[in-house]
Design a protein around this motif. Structure first.
Motif, mmCIF file in Angstrom:
data_model
loop_
_atom_site.group_PDB
_atom_site.id
_atom_site.type_symbol
_atom_site.label_atom_id
_atom_site.label_comp_id
_atom_site.label_asym_id
_atom_site.label_seq_id
_atom_site.Cartn_x
_atom_site.Cartn_y
_atom_site.Cartn_z
ATOM 1 N N ARG A 1 0.824 -1.211 0.000
ATOM 2 C CA ARG A 1 0.000 0.000 0.000
ATOM 3 C C ARG A 1 0.862 1.266 0.000
ATOM 4 N NH1 ARG A 1 -4.885 2.197 1.199
ATOM 5 N NH2 ARG A 1 -4.738 4.239 2.166
ATOM 6 N N ALA A 2 1.919 1.291 0.807
ATOM 7 C CA ALA A 2 2.769 2.489 0.903
ATOM 8 C C ALA A 2 3.341 2.886 -0.456
ATOM 9 C CB ALA A 2 3.901 2.269 1.909
ATOM 10 N N TRP A 3 3.695 1.931 -1.282
ATOM 11 C CA TRP A 3 4.231 2.228 -2.608
ATOM 12 C C TRP A 3 3.149 2.856 -3.488
ATOM 13 C CZ3 TRP A 3 7.564 -2.486 -4.522
ATOM 14 C CH2 TRP A 3 8.579 -2.746 -3.595
ATOM 15 N N LYS A 4 1.935 2.323 -3.412
ATOM 16 C CA LYS A 4 0.823 2.876 -4.198
ATOM 17 C C LYS A 4 0.525 4.301 -3.750
ATOM 18 C CE LYS A 4 -1.214 -1.685 -4.549
ATOM 19 N NZ LYS A 4 -2.239 -2.543 -3.992
ATOM 20 N N VAL A 5 0.532 4.522 -2.447
ATOM 21 C CA VAL A 5 0.284 5.869 -1.913
ATOM 22 C C VAL A 5 1.349 6.831 -2.418
ATOM 23 C CG1 VAL A 5 0.252 7.245 0.208
ATOM 24 C CG2 VAL A 5 -1.042 5.106 0.081
ATOM 25 N N ARG A 6 2.606 6.419 -2.411
ATOM 26 C CA ARG A 6 3.684 7.277 -2.924
ATOM 27 C C ARG A 6 3.498 7.580 -4.406
ATOM 28 N NH1 ARG A 6 7.317 4.487 0.591
ATOM 29 N NH2 ARG A 6 7.965 3.108 -1.076
ATOM 30 N N LEU A 7 3.107 6.582 -5.183
ATOM 31 C CA LEU A 7 2.868 6.770 -6.613
ATOM 32 C C LEU A 7 1.775 7.818 -6.831
ATOM 33 C CD1 LEU A 7 3.289 5.843 -9.601
ATOM 34 C CD2 LEU A 7 1.504 4.136 -9.160
ATOM 35 N N ILE A 8 0.669 7.666 -6.126
ATOM 36 C CA ILE A 8 -0.441 8.614 -6.251
ATOM 37 C C ILE A 8 0.008 10.004 -5.818
ATOM 38 C CG2 ILE A 8 -2.735 9.248 -5.407
ATOM 39 C CD1 ILE A 8 -3.141 6.116 -5.001
ATOM 40 N N THR A 9 0.655 10.096 -4.661
ATOM 41 C CA THR A 9 1.062 11.393 -4.110
ATOM 42 C C THR A 9 2.062 12.105 -5.011
ATOM 43 O OG1 THR A 9 0.633 10.574 -1.884
ATOM 44 C CG2 THR A 9 2.006 12.528 -2.064
ATOM 45 N N ARG A 10 2.953 11.344 -5.646
ATOM 46 C CA ARG A 10 3.932 11.950 -6.559
ATOM 47 C C ARG A 10 3.236 12.589 -7.764
ATOM 48 N NH1 ARG A 10 7.229 7.638 -8.152
ATOM 49 N NH2 ARG A 10 5.980 7.406 -10.033
ATOM 50 N N GLU A 11 2.233 11.912 -8.312
ATOM 51 C CA GLU A 11 1.544 12.396 -9.510
ATOM 52 C C GLU A 11 0.350 13.301 -9.197
ATOM 53 O OE1 GLU A 11 2.707 11.827 -12.594
ATOM 54 O OE2 GLU A 11 4.355 10.725 -11.679
ATOM 55 N N ASN A 12 -0.245 13.133 -8.043
ATOM 56 C CA ASN A 12 -1.473 13.843 -7.677
ATOM 57 C C ASN A 12 -1.400 14.174 -6.186
ATOM 58 O OD1 ASN A 12 -4.105 14.759 -7.398
ATOM 59 N ND2 ASN A 12 -5.075 12.824 -7.901
ATOM 60 N N PRO A 13 -0.539 15.146 -5.806
ATOM 61 C CA PRO A 13 -0.260 15.412 -4.391
ATOM 62 C C PRO A 13 -1.491 15.736 -3.541
ATOM 63 C CG PRO A 13 1.133 16.774 -5.811
ATOM 64 C CD PRO A 13 0.205 16.009 -6.693
ATOM 65 N N GLU A 14 -2.492 16.344 -4.137
ATOM 66 C CA GLU A 14 -3.693 16.695 -3.371
ATOM 67 C C GLU A 14 -4.754 15.599 -3.420
ATOM 68 O OE1 GLU A 14 -3.778 20.007 -5.685
ATOM 69 O OE2 GLU A 14 -2.031 20.743 -4.597
ATOM 70 N N TRP A 15 -4.475 14.515 -4.098
ATOM 71 C CA TRP A 15 -5.421 13.416 -4.252
ATOM 72 C C TRP A 15 -6.741 13.916 -4.838
ATOM 73 C CZ3 TRP A 15 -5.113 8.126 -2.121
ATOM 74 C CH2 TRP A 15 -3.807 7.772 -1.776
ATOM 75 N N ARG A 16 -6.629 14.823 -5.823
ATOM 76 C CA ARG A 16 -7.822 15.326 -6.516
ATOM 77 C C ARG A 16 -8.499 14.192 -7.269
ATOM 78 N NH1 ARG A 16 -7.986 18.118 -10.721
ATOM 79 N NH2 ARG A 16 -6.001 17.474 -11.556
ATOM 80 N N ASP A 17 -9.799 14.306 -7.409
ATOM 81 C CA ASP A 17 -10.547 13.370 -8.253
ATOM 82 C C ASP A 17 -10.277 13.784 -9.702
ATOM 83 O OD1 ASP A 17 -12.307 11.718 -9.566
ATOM 84 O OD2 ASP A 17 -14.042 12.279 -8.349
ATOM 85 N N LEU A 18 -9.642 12.937 -10.468
ATOM 86 C CA LEU A 18 -9.215 13.246 -11.833
ATOM 87 C C LEU A 18 -10.291 12.947 -12.885
ATOM 88 C CD1 LEU A 18 -5.634 11.704 -11.569
ATOM 89 C CD2 LEU A 18 -6.305 14.108 -11.246
ATOM 90 N N TYR A 19 -11.443 12.519 -12.443
ATOM 91 C CA TYR A 19 -12.504 12.116 -13.379
ATOM 92 C C TYR A 19 -12.797 13.196 -14.408
ATOM 93 C CZ TYR A 19 -17.137 10.870 -15.086
ATOM 94 O OH TYR A 19 -18.211 10.588 -15.884
#
Length: 95
Positions: free
Chosen positions: A72-90
């Protein structure tokens, strides 16, 4: 047409789902509407927080299988690197 690996969630500290599709906008719309019975519906995962396009569906499937095995930590880092605010990209899919 391209394939995409994507990650859905219910929030930054919530549940993560990794999927693959050849029609990202349609698939995410289905998740958001609760039309797909299974994991995303059960956990109410409606936010698209990460995706990566692939020209080849086989490459996308291979990447999806690898990501699903990540901690999970790796997935969280991947998301945070590309989408730091965890915006909904829809909605970005329609620009």
């Amino acid at each position: 047409m391209f394939a995409a690996v994507y990650i859905m969630t219910d929030g930054p500290n919530g549940t993560l789902y990794v999927g693959v599709t050849t029609d990202l906008a349609r698939r995410v719309s289905q998740h958001r509407a609760g039309e797909i019975v299974g994991f995303t519906k059960r956990y109410d995962l409606k936010q698209l927080v990460y995706f990566e396009p692939h020209e080849d569906i086989n490459a996308a499937i291979h990447r999806e299988k690898r990501l699903k095995k990540w901690p999970r930590a790796w997935k969280v880092r991947l998301i945070t690197r590309e989408n730091p605010e965890w915006r909904d990209l829809y909605h970005d899919l329609f620009r």
